[in-house]
Design a protein around this motif. Structure first.
Motif, PDB file in Angstrom:
ATOM      1  N   ALA A 173       0.831  -1.209   0.000  1.00 11.36           N
ATOM      2  CA  ALA A 173       0.000   0.000   0.000  1.00 11.36           C
ATOM      3  C   ALA A 173       0.862   1.255   0.000  1.00 11.36           C
ATOM      4  CB  ALA A 173      -0.936  -0.014   1.206  1.00 11.36           C
ATOM      5  N   ALA A 174       1.953   1.243   0.779  1.00  6.63           N
ATOM      6  CA  ALA A 174       2.858   2.394   0.809  1.00  6.63           C
ATOM      7  C   ALA A 174       3.517   2.592  -0.556  1.00  6.63           C
ATOM      8  CB  ALA A 174       3.918   2.198   1.888  1.00  6.63           C
ATOM      9  N   ILE A 175       3.914   1.494  -1.192  1.00  2.72           N
ATOM     10  CA  ILE A 175       4.525   1.570  -2.529  1.00  2.72           C
ATOM     11  C   ILE A 175       3.541   2.162  -3.530  1.00  2.72           C
ATOM     12  CG2 ILE A 175       5.379   0.164  -4.460  1.00  2.72           C
ATOM     13  CD1 ILE A 175       6.556  -1.740  -2.309  1.00  2.72           C
ATOM     14  N   GLU A 176       2.301   1.699  -3.477  1.00  2.00           N
ATOM     15  CA  GLU A 176       1.287   2.204  -4.402  1.00  2.00           C
ATOM     16  C   GLU A 176       1.069   3.706  -4.202  1.00  2.00           C
ATOM     17  OE1 GLU A 176      -1.515  -1.732  -5.129  1.00  2.00           O
ATOM     18  OE2 GLU A 176      -1.952  -0.407  -3.434  1.00  2.00           O
ATOM     19  N   GLY A 177       1.039   4.138  -2.933  1.00  2.00           N
ATOM     20  CA  GLY A 177       0.853   5.557  -2.662  1.00  2.00           C
ATOM     21  C   GLY A 177       1.987   6.404  -3.192  1.00  2.00           C
ATOM     22  N   ILE A 178       3.216   5.924  -3.018  1.00  2.00           N
ATOM     23  CA  ILE A 178       4.387   6.676  -3.486  1.00  2.00           C
ATOM     24  C   ILE A 178       4.402   6.771  -5.004  1.00  2.00           C
ATOM     25  CG2 ILE A 178       6.915   6.633  -3.612  1.00  2.00           C
ATOM     26  CD1 ILE A 178       6.781   5.224  -0.821  1.00  2.00           C
ATOM     27  N   LEU A 179       4.167   5.655  -5.677  1.00  2.00           N
ATOM     28  CA  LEU A 179       4.216   5.659  -7.138  1.00  2.00           C
ATOM     29  C   LEU A 179       3.042   6.428  -7.728  1.00  2.00           C
ATOM     30  CD1 LEU A 179       5.489   2.037  -7.851  1.00  2.00           C
ATOM     31  CD2 LEU A 179       6.764   4.192  -7.870  1.00  2.00           C
ATOM     32  N   ASP A 180       1.943   6.492  -7.000  1.00  2.00           N
ATOM     33  CA  ASP A 180       0.818   7.298  -7.458  1.00  2.00           C
ATOM     34  C   ASP A 180       1.202   8.773  -7.482  1.00  2.00           C
ATOM     35  OD1 ASP A 180      -1.889   7.623  -8.304  1.00  2.00           O
ATOM     36  OD2 ASP A 180      -2.383   8.346  -6.316  1.00  2.00           O
ATOM     37  N   ARG A 181       2.014   9.212  -6.511  1.00  2.00           N
ATOM     38  CA  ARG A 181       2.478  10.600  -6.493  1.00  2.00           C
ATOM     39  C   ARG A 181       3.326  10.929  -7.717  1.00  2.00           C
ATOM     40  NH1 ARG A 181       5.006  10.115  -0.523  1.00  2.00           N
ATOM     41  NH2 ARG A 181       3.109   9.462   0.557  1.00  2.00           N
ATOM     42  N   ALA A 182       4.049   9.924  -8.213  1.00  2.00           N
ATOM     43  CA  ALA A 182       4.955  10.158  -9.340  1.00  2.00           C
ATOM     44  C   ALA A 182       4.214  10.571 -10.597  1.00  2.00           C
ATOM     45  CB  ALA A 182       5.782   8.900  -9.604  1.00  2.00           C
TER      46      ALA A 182
END
Length: 400
Positions: A173-182
């Motif tokens: 979930a943290a990975i998805e949130g970070i990559l969504d910001r990109a």
């Protein structure tokens, strides 16, 4: 959401390394590719064969791999990922990252990468709470390293407390949130945010300050980060911690804040949410002032501090495209804020009433009016996080 994303997964040497196997599986079932890196210590807990089988890719283990290093393999590996994940991030790995060491493949990759890094710490509770680890965590946060966990729970050693690695789905979930910001509307843009009060010394133990907690500036930096911006967060001695995933520059005085702001430029937008002291004491004592029994207080002389908002707003070169100031007023809020916007030369002013009856200064809510060249827009009272998200969206729209 992770389809086609490339994750460089560094597995540290701790009992939680077994969770990395499930993490690989979870990432791959969501469409991500995983390039695994094992430290020597990690091989004591999971085998290269099991990691390779789950990742469907070769395991990288040796910094001095002659075949790979003929093409500077560690550089290629560190730059080709969309995100670098360290799970588990042991106390040793965190210390190496904080100190900039590069004596094995994992630490060399972390030093050579220009990609965002997410760590999932895992260690004994006493190690997590040790002053050295606390110091290293602060350094990594200041460097913009993101983290997920650790969680509280039973330890393999029989102790209980914080130190358990976050569960694989939490990390996903943290990975998805970070990559969504990109891919957010501010992706790739540099935004400068100031926050908190400043402290102007009277003597080594006393200072002039104000009641700002830094909560609104912190929330705004987090909201802009979540839209993909790279944030330089210049903060005075706030009572709330800085957000994760931003570059933190801590200052004390107004002059230090101005120097940090100028050093952080260029930026596409600058938001000056800090409550900067207007004056400083020019005859600050080098030793603690003492009462002399006469009943006469010491005479303090004052000088005006540099005007950070006006200085940046009126720059001839390197002025951010959008400069946003804040006006904390106790009376005639709109009139004072309108005059301030014209006097300073900034693009927007975010005005609020901080008189004691409102509870806004140091509180969890805010009620603001945004003044621009087009006019004034008054927002209803809401949580400071909600104000931050709404203002961040307006900034993204203005920069689009």
């Amino acid at each position: 959401m992770l389809a086609g994303k490339r994750i460089l997964l560094i597995i540290g040497g701790g009992i939680a390394a077994y969770k990395a196997l499930d993490l690989i599986r979870r990432l791959r079932e969501r469409g991500a590719s995983v390039s695994p890196v094992l430290t020597r210590a990690a091989e004591e807990f999971v085998t290269p064969l099991s990691v390779a089988a789950l990742a469907g890719a070769n395991v990288h283990r040796d910094l001095f791999d002659l075949t790979a290093e003929a093409e500077m393999g560690h550089i290629q590996l560190s730059r080709s990922a969309d995100l670098v994940v360290v799970a588990p991030a042991t106390a040793d790995l965190m210390a190496k990252m904080a100190g900039g060491l590069a004596n094995d493949l994992a630490s060399t990759l972390l030093l050579a990468t220009d990609t965002q890094v997410l760590i999932a710490p895992a260690m004994n509770v006493r190690m997590w709470q040790h002053t050295a680890t606390v110091r290293n965590r602060a350094v990594l946060e200041g460097d913009g390293i993101l983290s997920v966990g650790p969680n509280d729970g039973d330890m393999a050693c029989g102790e209980y407390g914080p130190g358990r690695m976050a569960e694989p789905l939490e990390i996903v979930a943290a990975i998805e949130g970070i990559l969504d910001r990109a891919t957010g509307p501010l992706a790739g843009r540099h935004v400068l945010v100031t926050s908190g009060p400043t402290h102007e010394p009277i003597d080594p133990v006393r200072y002039i300050a104000n009641r700002s907690s830094g909560a609104q500036g912190t929330a705004l930096a987090a909201a802009l980060r979540d839209l993909g911006a790279h944030i330089t967060f210049v903060t005075g001695p706030a009572s709330v911690p800085p957000p994760q995933g931003v570059t933190v520059v801590k200052v004390e005085t107004a002059r230090e804040m101005l120097a940090a702001v100028e050093a952080a430029l260029p930026a596409e937008a600058a938001v000056f949410a800090a409550a900067v002291a207007d004056w400083r004491v020019t005859n600050a004592a080098e030793r603690k002032m003492k009462k002399d029994g006469s009943g006469t207080p010491p005479a303090l002389s004052f000088a005006e501090n540099p005007d950070i908002l006006a200085t940046i707003s009126q720059r001839a070169e390197g002025r951010p495209r959008l400069v946003v100031g804040f006006a904390a007023e106790t009376d005639d809020v709109i009139a004072h804020a309108t005059a301030k916007r014209a006097r300073k030369g900034c693009d927007w002013i975010v005005a609020n009433d901080v008189s004691p009856a409102t509870g806004i200064m140091g509180g969890s809510e805010n009620a603001v009016t945004v003044l621009t060249a087009e006019g004034a827009e008054t927002w209803p009272r809401m949580a400071k996080d909600a104000v931050a998200r709404r203002l961040a969206a307006r900034i993204a729209e203005a920069l689009a």
